[in-house]
Design a protein around this motif. Sequence first.
Motif, mmCIF file in Angstrom:
data_model
loop_
_atom_site.group_PDB
_atom_site.id
_atom_site.type_symbol
_atom_site.label_atom_id
_atom_site.label_comp_id
_atom_site.label_asym_id
_atom_site.label_seq_id
_atom_site.Cartn_x
_atom_site.Cartn_y
_atom_site.Cartn_z
ATOM 1 N N TYR A 6 30.732 75.993 -27.991
ATOM 2 C CA TYR A 6 31.821 76.916 -27.736
ATOM 3 C C TYR A 6 31.439 77.887 -26.627
ATOM 4 C CZ TYR A 6 33.659 75.238 -32.208
ATOM 5 O OH TYR A 6 34.131 74.449 -33.211
ATOM 6 N N ASN A 7 32.474 78.315 -25.885
ATOM 7 C CA ASN A 7 32.301 79.366 -24.873
ATOM 8 C C ASN A 7 31.193 79.049 -23.870
ATOM 9 O OD1 ASN A 7 34.308 80.913 -26.184
ATOM 10 N ND2 ASN A 7 32.772 81.620 -27.642
ATOM 11 N N THR A 8 31.228 77.816 -23.343
ATOM 12 C CA THR A 8 30.253 77.428 -22.329
ATOM 13 C C THR A 8 30.681 77.885 -20.936
ATOM 14 O OG1 THR A 8 31.357 75.282 -22.100
ATOM 15 C CG2 THR A 8 29.510 75.413 -23.649
ATOM 16 N N TRP A 9 31.904 78.393 -20.818
ATOM 17 C CA TRP A 9 32.408 78.868 -19.537
ATOM 18 C C TRP A 9 32.164 80.365 -19.400
ATOM 19 C CZ3 TRP A 9 36.054 82.516 -20.713
ATOM 20 C CH2 TRP A 9 36.668 82.420 -21.975
ATOM 21 N N LYS A 10 32.214 80.837 -18.157
ATOM 22 C CA LYS A 10 32.036 82.254 -17.880
ATOM 23 C C LYS A 10 33.388 82.933 -17.678
ATOM 24 C CE LYS A 10 27.553 81.576 -15.622
ATOM 25 N NZ LYS A 10 26.781 81.765 -14.373
ATOM 26 N N GLN A 11 33.439 84.223 -17.967
ATOM 27 C CA GLN A 11 34.695 84.959 -17.831
ATOM 28 C C GLN A 11 35.188 84.955 -16.386
ATOM 29 O OE1 GLN A 11 36.606 86.270 -20.328
ATOM 30 N NE2 GLN A 11 38.102 86.584 -18.692
ATOM 31 N N GLU A 12 34.256 85.014 -15.436
ATOM 32 C CA GLU A 12 34.673 85.021 -14.029
ATOM 33 C C GLU A 12 35.311 83.685 -13.635
ATOM 34 O OE1 GLU A 12 30.398 83.856 -11.964
ATOM 35 O OE2 GLU A 12 30.877 85.976 -12.322
ATOM 36 N N ASP A 13 34.825 82.568 -14.244
ATOM 37 C CA ASP A 13 35.437 81.266 -13.988
ATOM 38 C C ASP A 13 36.839 81.198 -14.589
ATOM 39 O OD1 ASP A 13 33.232 80.322 -12.628
ATOM 40 O OD2 ASP A 13 32.272 79.556 -14.439
ATOM 41 N N MET A 14 36.990 81.784 -15.788
ATOM 42 C CA MET A 14 38.312 81.825 -16.414
ATOM 43 C C MET A 14 39.286 82.612 -15.543
ATOM 44 S SD MET A 14 40.485 81.164 -18.800
ATOM 45 C CE MET A 14 39.527 80.496 -20.179
ATOM 46 N N ASP A 15 38.844 83.748 -15.026
ATOM 47 C CA ASP A 15 39.715 84.568 -14.176
ATOM 48 C C ASP A 15 40.154 83.809 -12.925
ATOM 49 O OD1 ASP A 15 39.410 86.612 -15.993
ATOM 50 O OD2 ASP A 15 37.801 87.605 -14.874
ATOM 51 N N LYS A 16 39.204 83.061 -12.318
ATOM 52 C CA LYS A 16 39.538 82.293 -11.116
ATOM 53 C C LYS A 16 40.491 81.159 -11.446
ATOM 54 C CE LYS A 16 35.182 83.237 -8.706
ATOM 55 N NZ LYS A 16 33.916 82.645 -8.182
ATOM 56 N N ALA A 17 40.250 80.483 -12.575
ATOM 57 C CA ALA A 17 41.118 79.370 -12.973
ATOM 58 C C ALA A 17 42.543 79.852 -13.214
ATOM 59 C CB ALA A 17 40.560 78.698 -14.229
ATOM 60 N N LEU A 18 42.678 80.984 -13.903
ATOM 61 C CA LEU A 18 44.002 81.542 -14.182
ATOM 62 C C LEU A 18 44.700 81.944 -12.886
ATOM 63 C CD1 LEU A 18 43.153 83.786 -17.280
ATOM 64 C CD2 LEU A 18 44.464 81.659 -17.297
ATOM 65 N N GLU A 19 43.951 82.580 -11.994
ATOM 66 C CA GLU A 19 44.541 83.055 -10.737
ATOM 67 C C GLU A 19 45.024 81.897 -9.866
ATOM 68 O OE1 GLU A 19 43.278 85.668 -6.762
ATOM 69 O OE2 GLU A 19 41.819 85.275 -8.373
ATOM 70 N N LYS A 20 44.164 80.869 -9.689
ATOM 71 C CA LYS A 20 44.517 79.746 -8.829
ATOM 72 C C LYS A 20 45.650 78.910 -9.419
ATOM 73 C CE LYS A 20 40.065 79.272 -6.461
ATOM 74 N NZ LYS A 20 40.660 79.558 -5.129
ATOM 75 N N HIS A 21 45.653 78.749 -10.725
ATOM 76 C CA HIS A 21 46.726 77.968 -11.352
ATOM 77 C C HIS A 21 48.059 78.717 -11.291
ATOM 78 C CE1 HIS A 21 48.791 75.175 -13.950
ATOM 79 N NE2 HIS A 21 49.065 76.146 -14.821
ATOM 80 N N ARG A 22 48.032 80.012 -11.545
ATOM 81 C CA ARG A 22 49.268 80.789 -11.504
ATOM 82 C C ARG A 22 49.820 80.928 -10.090
ATOM 83 N NH1 ARG A 22 46.996 85.280 -15.830
ATOM 84 N NH2 ARG A 22 47.746 84.238 -17.729
ATOM 85 N N ASN A 23 48.914 80.876 -9.100
ATOM 86 C CA ASN A 23 49.361 80.949 -7.710
ATOM 87 C C ASN A 23 49.801 79.597 -7.173
ATOM 88 O OD1 ASN A 23 48.805 83.684 -7.663
ATOM 89 N ND2 ASN A 23 46.792 83.438 -6.706
ATOM 90 N N GLY A 24 49.668 78.549 -7.991
ATOM 91 C CA GLY A 24 50.085 77.218 -7.573
ATOM 92 C C GLY A 24 49.083 76.514 -6.676
ATOM 93 N N GLU A 25 47.865 77.039 -6.581
ATOM 94 C CA GLU A 25 46.861 76.414 -5.718
ATOM 95 C C GLU A 25 46.309 75.130 -6.323
ATOM 96 O OE1 GLU A 25 43.840 79.104 -4.282
ATOM 97 O OE2 GLU A 25 45.166 80.838 -4.557
ATOM 98 N N ILE A 26 46.151 75.097 -7.635
ATOM 99 C CA ILE A 26 45.657 73.901 -8.326
ATOM 100 C C ILE A 26 46.457 73.695 -9.606
ATOM 101 C CG2 ILE A 26 43.294 74.010 -7.417
ATOM 102 C CD1 ILE A 26 42.430 75.399 -9.945
ATOM 103 N N GLY A 27 46.476 72.436 -10.076
ATOM 104 C CA GLY A 27 47.189 72.119 -11.309
ATOM 105 C C GLY A 27 46.366 72.486 -12.537
ATOM 106 N N PHE A 28 46.974 72.326 -13.694
ATOM 107 C CA PHE A 28 46.329 72.679 -14.956
ATOM 108 C C PHE A 28 45.066 71.856 -15.182
ATOM 109 C CE2 PHE A 28 45.712 72.029 -19.520
ATOM 110 C CZ PHE A 28 45.649 73.340 -19.974
ATOM 111 N N ASN A 29 45.174 70.525 -15.053
ATOM 112 C CA ASN A 29 44.025 69.649 -15.301
ATOM 113 C C ASN A 29 42.893 69.916 -14.305
ATOM 114 O OD1 ASN A 29 45.301 68.419 -17.465
ATOM 115 N ND2 ASN A 29 46.188 66.785 -16.202
ATOM 116 N N GLU A 30 43.251 70.134 -13.050
ATOM 117 C CA GLU A 30 42.251 70.412 -12.028
ATOM 118 C C GLU A 30 41.523 71.725 -12.316
ATOM 119 O OE1 GLU A 30 39.825 70.246 -8.708
ATOM 120 O OE2 GLU A 30 40.982 68.697 -9.744
#
Length: 198
Positions: A6-30
């Motif tokens: 569990y929780n093998t990801w970092k908070q900074e990675d989560m923030d980047k994933a949320l930002e890029k996905h919400r901005n339409g830069e990358i899809g959910f799976n990517e």
Amino acid sequence: MAKRKYNTWKQEDMDKALEKHRNGEIGFNEACRRFNIPKPTLRRHLKGLNNRKKFGRPNDMSPEMEEILAQHLMNLESCFFGLTTTEFRKLAFELAEKAQLPHRFNKEKKIAGKKWYYRFMKEHPTLSLRAPEPTSMARSKGFNKERVNEFFDKYEEILDKYKFVDHQIYNMDETALSTVHKPTKYFLSTTKAIGGTS
């Protein structure tokens, strides 16, 4: 079957994933693949269903109560009475019991766990573990006039605060006690740590 992690990801990675996905830069799976975040976890964060700032099991004490405990350690040190790690963990257990908290401390040994202690110290960087240096009473800088006056000021403050009466105050002499001692225990302090446990 391999144990699930569990929780093998970092908070900074989560923030980047949320930002890029919400901005339409990358899809959910990517986003999940690129930042190594499980799909259910990213989905919860996208929906705002996960507002926790810390991971793992909940603390046994509230941050406010832990702050009181940290302040108590500082007050004890100012009274020339530092606690060892074992004494401190026992004090934490007694506090949790008295406050009737649903803690996971060791009730058989009546002591807080080492993992709780290490987390507590990590979240209170002003505290550290250090060893007192062997000193001669005659040469000790801690027993000059200024420090002695400080001791008696603290003594009077405690007497005024707790209203001790005569039969509650004891005197001790130095019979069989060396004025040059070599401490064997580490104690909690607000000064720089030098390592070790007790």
